[in-house]
Design a protein around this motif. Structure first.
Motif, PDB file in Angstrom:
ATOM      1  N   THR A 183       0.840  -1.203   0.000  1.00 33.06           N
ATOM      2  CA  THR A 183       0.000   0.000   0.000  1.00 33.06           C
ATOM      3  C   THR A 183       0.872   1.248   0.000  1.00 33.06           C
ATOM      4  O   THR A 183       0.433   2.327  -0.410  1.00 33.06           O
TER       5      THR A 183
ATOM      6  N   LYS B 156      -0.965  -1.835  -4.259  1.00 34.39           N
ATOM      7  CA  LYS B 156      -2.210  -2.597  -4.203  1.00 34.39           C
ATOM      8  C   LYS B 156      -3.325  -1.919  -4.984  1.00 34.39           C
ATOM      9  O   LYS B 156      -4.258  -2.575  -5.434  1.00 34.39           O
ATOM     10  N   ARG B 157      -3.221  -0.609  -5.145  1.00 35.87           N
ATOM     11  CA  ARG B 157      -4.263   0.104  -5.881  1.00 35.87           C
ATOM     12  C   ARG B 157      -4.082   0.021  -7.391  1.00 35.87           C
ATOM     13  O   ARG B 157      -4.873   0.600  -8.149  1.00 35.87           O
ATOM     14  N   SER B 158      -3.072  -0.699  -7.854  1.00 39.33           N
ATOM     15  CA  SER B 158      -2.787  -0.740  -9.291  1.00 39.33           C
ATOM     16  C   SER B 158      -3.867  -1.448 -10.097  1.00 39.33           C
ATOM     17  O   SER B 158      -3.988  -1.221 -11.295  1.00 39.33           O
ATOM     18  N   GLY B 159      -4.626  -2.341  -9.465  1.00 38.34           N
ATOM     19  CA  GLY B 159      -5.732  -2.986 -10.156  1.00 38.34           C
ATOM     20  C   GLY B 159      -5.444  -4.400 -10.616  1.00 38.34           C
ATOM     21  O   GLY B 159      -4.284  -4.818 -10.715  1.00 38.34           O
TER      22      GLY B 159
ATOM     23  N   SER C   4       4.819  -0.836 -10.738  1.00 33.91           N
ATOM     24  CA  SER C   4       3.613  -0.033 -10.883  1.00 33.91           C
ATOM     25  C   SER C   4       3.919   1.257 -11.630  1.00 33.91           C
ATOM     26  O   SER C   4       4.918   1.934 -11.339  1.00 33.91           O
TER      27      SER C   4
END
Length: 208
Positions: free
Chosen positions: A81, A102-105, A124
């Motif tokens: 994160t 983690k927000r990369s999808g 990322s």
């Protein structure tokens, strides 16, 4: 051939989400889960997965230490994160073959696993662009085999952090064609992977 994956994250919901994404792929299966670093190392040495996805912050051993212990035995992708340059540098130095936020999808998670299996490194896009913007600009050296207009276009999109799928959609070409172009670009600019392409593009002023 099915890629066997071990998940190491202390958050149950993250492991559940990753398992759903990866098990939905026809060529991937999650073979184990660990909620702490020590268990991740133990399971990796017992199950012999092809790829380990390791969170940075876990009880006991963190993901960077897990990477240090396992990188010689298996491919490790660090997932976190926390968007900190220190984590990126340490993970890559310890042998990680990927660094994801983690927000990369879901699409990038799957692409990172496939890149690792192909011997490539995927970081990322948010991290890559920030790190590479700081490179010192230099006049582009002449290439023995210059990039075509389409290859230069793709190199610029790679440098901006676009995934193969996004490049394919933007240029209205197939993902396979993008992959072929990227292989040609790597050869021409002397890059080992797409991060090397991005570094070449930023350092030579192809993107601003």
């Amino acid at each position: 051939m099915t890629t066997r994956i071990l998940l190491a994250d202390d958050q149950d919901d993250v492991r559940i989400g990753f398992r759903l994404i990866l098990d939905a792929q026809p060529d991937m299966t999650v073979v184990g889960e660990a909620a702490d670093g020590a268990r991740a190392v133990e399971l990796a040495r017992h199950l012999r997965p092809d790829v380990v996805l390791a969170d940075v912050r876990m009880p006991g051993l963190d993901g960077l230490e897990v990477t240090r212990r396992l990188a010689a035995e298996t491919r490790v992708i660090v997932v976190t994160t926390f968007d900190l340059d220190e984590y990126v540098h340490t993970a890559l130095r310890e042998g990680a073959c990927g660094f994801l936020l983690k927000r990369s999808g879901p699409a990038l998670l799957v692409e990172a696993v496939r890149a690792a299996m192909a011997g490539d490194t995927l970081i990322s896009p948010q991290v890559t662009v920030r790190l590479l913007r700081g490179l010192t600009r230099r006049p582009p050296p002449p290439l023995a085999d210059p990039l075509t207009a389409r290859e230069l276009e793709i190199a610029r999109l790679v440098a901006r952090g676009h995934t193969n799928a996004r490049i394919a959609a933007e240029l209205t070409i197939s993902a396979g064609t993008v992959k072929t172009h990227i292989a040609h670009i790597q050869r021409k600019v002397g890059a080992a992977n797409r991060v090397g392409i991005a570094a070449w593009a930023w350092s030579t002023g192809q993107v601003t």
